[in-house]
Motif scaffolding. Structure first.
Motif, PDB file in Angstrom:
ATOM      1  N   VAL A   1       0.840  -1.196   0.000  1.00  0.00           N
ATOM      2  CA  VAL A   1       0.000   0.000   0.000  1.00  0.00           C
ATOM      3  C   VAL A   1       0.875   1.245   0.000  1.00  0.00           C
ATOM      4  O   VAL A   1       1.961   1.288   0.576  1.00  0.00           O
ATOM      5  CB  VAL A   1      -0.953   0.007   1.208  1.00  0.00           C
TER       6      VAL A   1
ATOM      7  N   LEU B   1      -3.727  10.145  -3.403  1.00  0.00           N
ATOM      8  CA  LEU B   1      -4.569   8.977  -3.150  1.00  0.00           C
ATOM      9  C   LEU B   1      -6.041   9.325  -3.093  1.00  0.00           C
ATOM     10  O   LEU B   1      -6.444  10.367  -2.570  1.00  0.00           O
ATOM     11  CB  LEU B   1      -4.172   8.315  -1.816  1.00  0.00           C
ATOM     12  N   HIS B   2      -6.861   8.409  -3.605  1.00  0.00           N
ATOM     13  CA  HIS B   2      -8.307   8.518  -3.488  1.00  0.00           C
ATOM     14  C   HIS B   2      -8.699   8.235  -2.031  1.00  0.00           C
ATOM     15  O   HIS B   2      -8.083   7.390  -1.370  1.00  0.00           O
ATOM     16  CB  HIS B   2      -8.960   7.495  -4.420  1.00  0.00           C
TER      17      HIS B   2
ATOM     18  N   TYR C   1      -9.107   4.640  -1.155  1.00  0.00           N
ATOM     19  CA  TYR C   1      -7.841   3.912  -1.051  1.00  0.00           C
ATOM     20  C   TYR C   1      -7.288   4.034   0.363  1.00  0.00           C
ATOM     21  O   TYR C   1      -6.865   3.043   0.973  1.00  0.00           O
ATOM     22  CB  TYR C   1      -6.853   4.480  -2.070  1.00  0.00           C
ATOM     23  N   GLN C   2      -7.295   5.257   0.889  1.00  0.00           N
ATOM     24  CA  GLN C   2      -6.764   5.471   2.229  1.00  0.00           C
ATOM     25  C   GLN C   2      -7.561   4.706   3.283  1.00  0.00           C
ATOM     26  O   GLN C   2      -6.999   4.219   4.265  1.00  0.00           O
ATOM     27  CB  GLN C   2      -6.773   6.968   2.547  1.00  0.00           C
TER      28      GLN C   2
ATOM     29  N   ALA D   1      -6.834   0.654   2.603  1.00  0.00           N
ATOM     30  CA  ALA D   1      -5.462   0.153   2.485  1.00  0.00           C
ATOM     31  C   ALA D   1      -5.027  -0.699   3.680  1.00  0.00           C
ATOM     32  O   ALA D   1      -4.423  -1.763   3.487  1.00  0.00           O
ATOM     33  CB  ALA D   1      -4.486   1.323   2.278  1.00  0.00           C
TER      34      ALA D   1
ATOM     35  N   ARG E   1     -10.759  -6.375  -5.603  1.00  0.00           N
ATOM     36  CA  ARG E   1     -10.364  -5.330  -6.565  1.00  0.00           C
ATOM     37  C   ARG E   1      -9.245  -5.821  -7.473  1.00  0.00           C
ATOM     38  O   ARG E   1      -8.286  -6.455  -7.019  1.00  0.00           O
ATOM     39  CB  ARG E   1      -9.905  -4.107  -5.789  1.00  0.00           C
TER      40      ARG E   1
ATOM     41  N   ALA F   1      -4.974  -4.031  -6.215  1.00  0.00           N
ATOM     42  CA  ALA F   1      -5.667  -2.948  -5.532  1.00  0.00           C
ATOM     43  C   ALA F   1      -4.693  -1.905  -4.999  1.00  0.00           C
ATOM     44  O   ALA F   1      -4.965  -0.697  -5.039  1.00  0.00           O
ATOM     45  CB  ALA F   1      -6.505  -3.519  -4.383  1.00  0.00           C
ATOM     46  N   GLU F   2      -3.524  -2.360  -4.498  1.00  0.00           N
ATOM     47  CA  GLU F   2      -2.557  -1.439  -3.910  1.00  0.00           C
ATOM     48  C   GLU F   2      -1.933  -0.500  -4.934  1.00  0.00           C
ATOM     49  O   GLU F   2      -1.347   0.519  -4.565  1.00  0.00           O
ATOM     50  CB  GLU F   2      -1.438  -2.227  -3.217  1.00  0.00           C
TER      51      GLU F   2
ATOM     52  N   LEU G   1      -4.125   3.935  -7.500  1.00  0.00           N
ATOM     53  CA  LEU G   1      -4.010   4.963  -6.469  1.00  0.00           C
ATOM     54  C   LEU G   1      -5.162   5.971  -6.481  1.00  0.00           C
ATOM     55  O   LEU G   1      -5.598   6.433  -5.428  1.00  0.00           O
ATOM     56  CB  LEU G   1      -2.684   5.709  -6.606  1.00  0.00           C
ATOM     57  N   ASP G   2      -5.619   6.345  -7.652  1.00  0.00           N
ATOM     58  CA  ASP G   2      -6.646   7.386  -7.734  1.00  0.00           C
ATOM     59  C   ASP G   2      -7.437   7.217  -9.018  1.00  0.00           C
ATOM     60  O   ASP G   2      -6.950   6.646  -9.997  1.00  0.00           O
ATOM     61  CB  ASP G   2      -5.983   8.767  -7.696  1.00  0.00           C
TER      62      ASP G   2
ATOM     63  N   VAL H   1     -14.070   1.492  -4.182  1.00  0.00           N
ATOM     64  CA  VAL H   1     -13.668   0.272  -3.488  1.00  0.00           C
ATOM     65  C   VAL H   1     -14.873  -0.376  -2.811  1.00  0.00           C
ATOM     66  O   VAL H   1     -15.688   0.300  -2.179  1.00  0.00           O
ATOM     67  CB  VAL H   1     -12.584   0.575  -2.435  1.00  0.00           C
TER      68      VAL H   1
END
Length: 453
Positions: free
Chosen positions: A16, A23-24, A27-28, A31, A134, A156-157, A160-161, A265
């Protein structure tokens, strides 16, 4: 060579990302959950390496006591077992792919950028979606146009956006930020370390007003693994992909999810099993701790003399202890039922995991008193997750195959015939000899045709 110390494996950098400006928010949020799932899938080696992250110290433990406590703990990897059972069931038979020409069939043997076939790419996608919910796929080709088009895949990692925009009444990607990890070694030396680097590929759909839209890739190199590229700066490279000399008005990227293929996500399907797996691990550690301190008897001696100094006593079949007139000896053994509670807790959590993982989880069984209707309803509930993922895979892979075929110069009539369908054999129960005889009889009597058989 870079002065940055290199990790031992690529998987330790392909994790991550933590640079929040790029970052979206989804995502944060998710993660840390992805990291927890990855560790559980790897199993005891990684879980124990993280130490207190998954197994907190007991009150009063010093470092040496905790080390022994950690060593005795057992991580029974129900997560990996369930994953293997689920995606293995989906691929007992290969997916059905229709409409590919002879040339496209040949190209599909190296479908992904890293050389995987279409079949193995689909299996990888299914496992990723089952695990973290994902997986991303981008149709691309080399800038010089050499070779066939391919599909670059992203975990998925590494997605990022993303941004969506309404274009001609349809929601489309307008911006996607992807990360790629690579490594190389000094080819001029026989012994050299691995030198890791990352690349950020920003997919942009430019709005040209009345002239429509054009798709571009902005590439930012991060050769020192600094981790925070300035995506507003001038990129290291700008690529404008074309197909048969024409620019594209769409970004050929899609995200595969467990319920829909919307880019936001979604909850990982196996998350509840992972949570129980870690709880099971902690209970197992407590049980082993209790067994360690209660399994062996304790020998006690009272010599009967108040002024006797404490001495050493040896235990064995040929050893005799001489005690005073009032001397006493005893063996202290654990006779209570305290550990039974922990054993029951383990059994209960294993049953819960089997329920969440369904009958596809090894070790799950149905009770003898369970009715056929109840069992059927249970099986249908268990299969819903696989059906959902099969549907999203069909839709995503069909779309990607159409883009990929177009990039490989297939005709419009050929592209329209392309379809991808995941095997649904998991809906069928095992058939017995009596059913086989009945089906054969119906076929012999002309009741059903051979294709139905």
């Amino acid at each position: 060579m870079s002065s940055h110390p290199n990790p031992k494996t690529k998987s330790q950098v392909d994790v991550v990302y933590n640079a929040s400006p790029v970052l979206h928010p989804d995502y944060q949020y998710w993660a840390p959950v992805w990291s927890m799932i990855r560790d559980a899938e790897i199993g005891e080696i990684e879980v124990k390496r993280k130490q207190t992250a998954y197994l907190p110290k007991l009150q009063g433990h010093d470092d040496q006591q905790y080390k022994s406590y950690l060593h005795r703990a057992v991580f029974y990897n129900m997560t990996s077992k369930t994953l293997n059972a689920l995606y293995g069931t989906m691929f007992r038979r290969n997916p059905k792919v229709s409409g590919l020409s002879f040339a496209l069939n040949k190209f599909s043997k190296k479908f992904s950028k890293d050389g995987m076939s279409l079949h193995l790419t689909a299996k990888t996608a299914a496992k990723e979606v089952l695990a973290v919910g994902r997986y991303g796929m981008l149709v691309d080709a080399t800038p010089d146009g050499k070779g066939s088009a391919y599909v670059a895949t992203y975990t998925a990692e590494n997605i990022l956006d993303w941004e969506l925009g309404e274009i001609d009444g349809e929601w489309k990607y307008t911006r996607v930020v992807l990360r790629e990890i690579s490594y190389k070694r000094d080819q001029h030396k026989f012994v050299s370390r691995y030198d890791y680097s990352s690349r950020f590929r920003v997919l942009i759909l430019h709005d040209l007003g009345e002239d429509g839209h054009v798709y571009e890739q902005h590439v930012f190199e991060d050769r020192e693994l600094n981790g925070i590229p300035d995506l507003d700066s001038i990129p290291d490279d700008i690529i404008t992909p074309t197909v048969r000399g024409e620019v594209l008005d769409y970004i050929p990227f899609t995200v595969l999810g467990p319920f829909t293929n919307h880019p936001d996500v979604q909850k990982p399907p196996i998350l509840d099993i992972v949570t129980l797996n870690y709880s099971h691990y902690q209970s197992y550690a407590q049980l082993e701790q209790g067994r360690f301190y209660t399994a062996n008897p304790v020998y006690t001696v009272s010599s009967g003399s108040a002024d006797d100094e404490a001495g050493e006593y040896y235990v064995g079949p040929d050893v005799v202890w001489e005690l005073g007139k009032d001397g006493k000896e005893a063996i202290l053994e654990f006779n209570g039922h305290g550990l039974k509670t922990l054993e029951n807790a383990l059994t209960g959590k294993e049953s819960q995991v089997a329920t969440l993982g369904g009958r596809l989880m090894p070790g799950s069984t149905s009770g003898a008193a369970e009715s056929d209707n109840s069992l059927k309803m249970k099986e249908q509930n268990e299969q819903t997750m696989l059906l959902n993922i099969s549907d999203t895979m069909d839709e995503a892979f069909t779309k990607v195959l159409m883009w990929w075929a177009d990039w490989n110069n297939a005709s419009a009539s050929q592209i329209d015939k392309i379809s991808f369908e995941v095997n649904r054999d998991f809906l069928m129960k095992d058939i017995g000899a009596r059913e086989f005889r009945a089906i054969h009889q119906m076929y012999s009597d002309g009741v059903i045709p051979v294709d139905v058989v």
